[in-house]
Write a protein that holds these residues in place. Structure first.
Motif, short mmCIF file in Angstrom:
data_model
loop_
_atom_site.label_atom_id
_atom_site.label_comp_id
_atom_site.label_asym_id
_atom_site.label_seq_id
_atom_site.Cartn_x
_atom_site.Cartn_y
_atom_site.Cartn_z
N VAL A 3 41.31 28.72 -44.36
CA VAL A 3 40.76 27.47 -43.83
C VAL A 3 41.82 26.73 -43.02
CG1 VAL A 3 39.82 25.22 -44.48
CG2 VAL A 3 39.10 27.26 -45.70
N ILE A 4 43.03 26.67 -43.53
CA ILE A 4 44.12 26.00 -42.82
C ILE A 4 44.43 26.74 -41.52
CG2 ILE A 4 46.56 25.36 -42.94
CD1 ILE A 4 44.79 23.65 -44.72
N THR A 5 44.46 28.06 -41.58
CA THR A 5 44.75 28.85 -40.39
C THR A 5 43.65 28.67 -39.35
OG1 THR A 5 45.88 30.46 -41.77
CG2 THR A 5 45.25 31.17 -39.57
N GLY A 6 42.40 28.70 -39.79
CA GLY A 6 41.29 28.50 -38.86
C GLY A 6 41.32 27.13 -38.22
N ALA A 7 41.59 26.11 -39.01
CA ALA A 7 41.67 24.75 -38.46
C ALA A 7 42.82 24.62 -37.47
CB ALA A 7 41.84 23.75 -39.60
N GLY A 8 43.95 25.25 -37.79
CA GLY A 8 45.08 25.21 -36.86
C GLY A 8 44.78 25.90 -35.54
N ILE A 9 44.08 27.01 -35.60
CA ILE A 9 43.73 27.72 -34.36
C ILE A 9 42.73 26.92 -33.54
CG2 ILE A 9 42.58 29.79 -33.49
CD1 ILE A 9 43.95 31.31 -35.80
N ILE A 10 41.77 26.28 -34.20
CA ILE A 10 40.81 25.45 -33.48
C ILE A 10 41.51 24.26 -32.82
CG2 ILE A 10 38.85 23.88 -33.80
CD1 ILE A 10 37.84 25.88 -35.92
N MET A 11 42.41 23.61 -33.57
CA MET A 11 43.14 22.48 -32.99
C MET A 11 44.02 22.93 -31.82
SD MET A 11 44.18 20.35 -36.41
CE MET A 11 45.32 19.31 -35.53
#
Length: 91
Positions: A3-11
């Motif tokens: 979840v953290i990795t996905g959010a970081g990539i989206i940001m």
């Protein structure tokens, strides 16, 4: 985790849009934000935080073991030793 990795990539993708700006200042902010978010996502949250939590041992704020749940006989709910009360569903 993921979840953290996905959010970081989206940001990162959102902040990379600043690179298309005509203003140099906005492009610089875009580079700064993209690099900062990628560093936070892949270095700080995946390497540094777990390593520091392992080093902290007993000073760590995260509970190693949750307090036991005790049944509240008068109200029909459950209460942990921390004093947080919640009602139990009827069985």
């Amino acid at each position: 985790g993921s979840v953290i990795t996905g959010a970081g990539i989206i940001m990162t993708g959102a902040f990379a849009g600043l690179w298309a700006s005509d203003k140099l200042l906005m492009q610089q902010f875009g580079v700064l934000l993209v690099v900062s978010v990628l560093f936070d996502t892949f270095v700080v949250r995946t390497v540094l935080v777990p390593a520091l939590m392992m080093m902290a041992q007993e000073w760590n704020w995260w509970p190693g073991r949750m307090p036991p749940v005790t049944k509240n006989l008068q109200g029909g709910g459950a209460e942990s030793s921390g004093g947080h009360y919640r009602s139990l569903p009827d069985a």
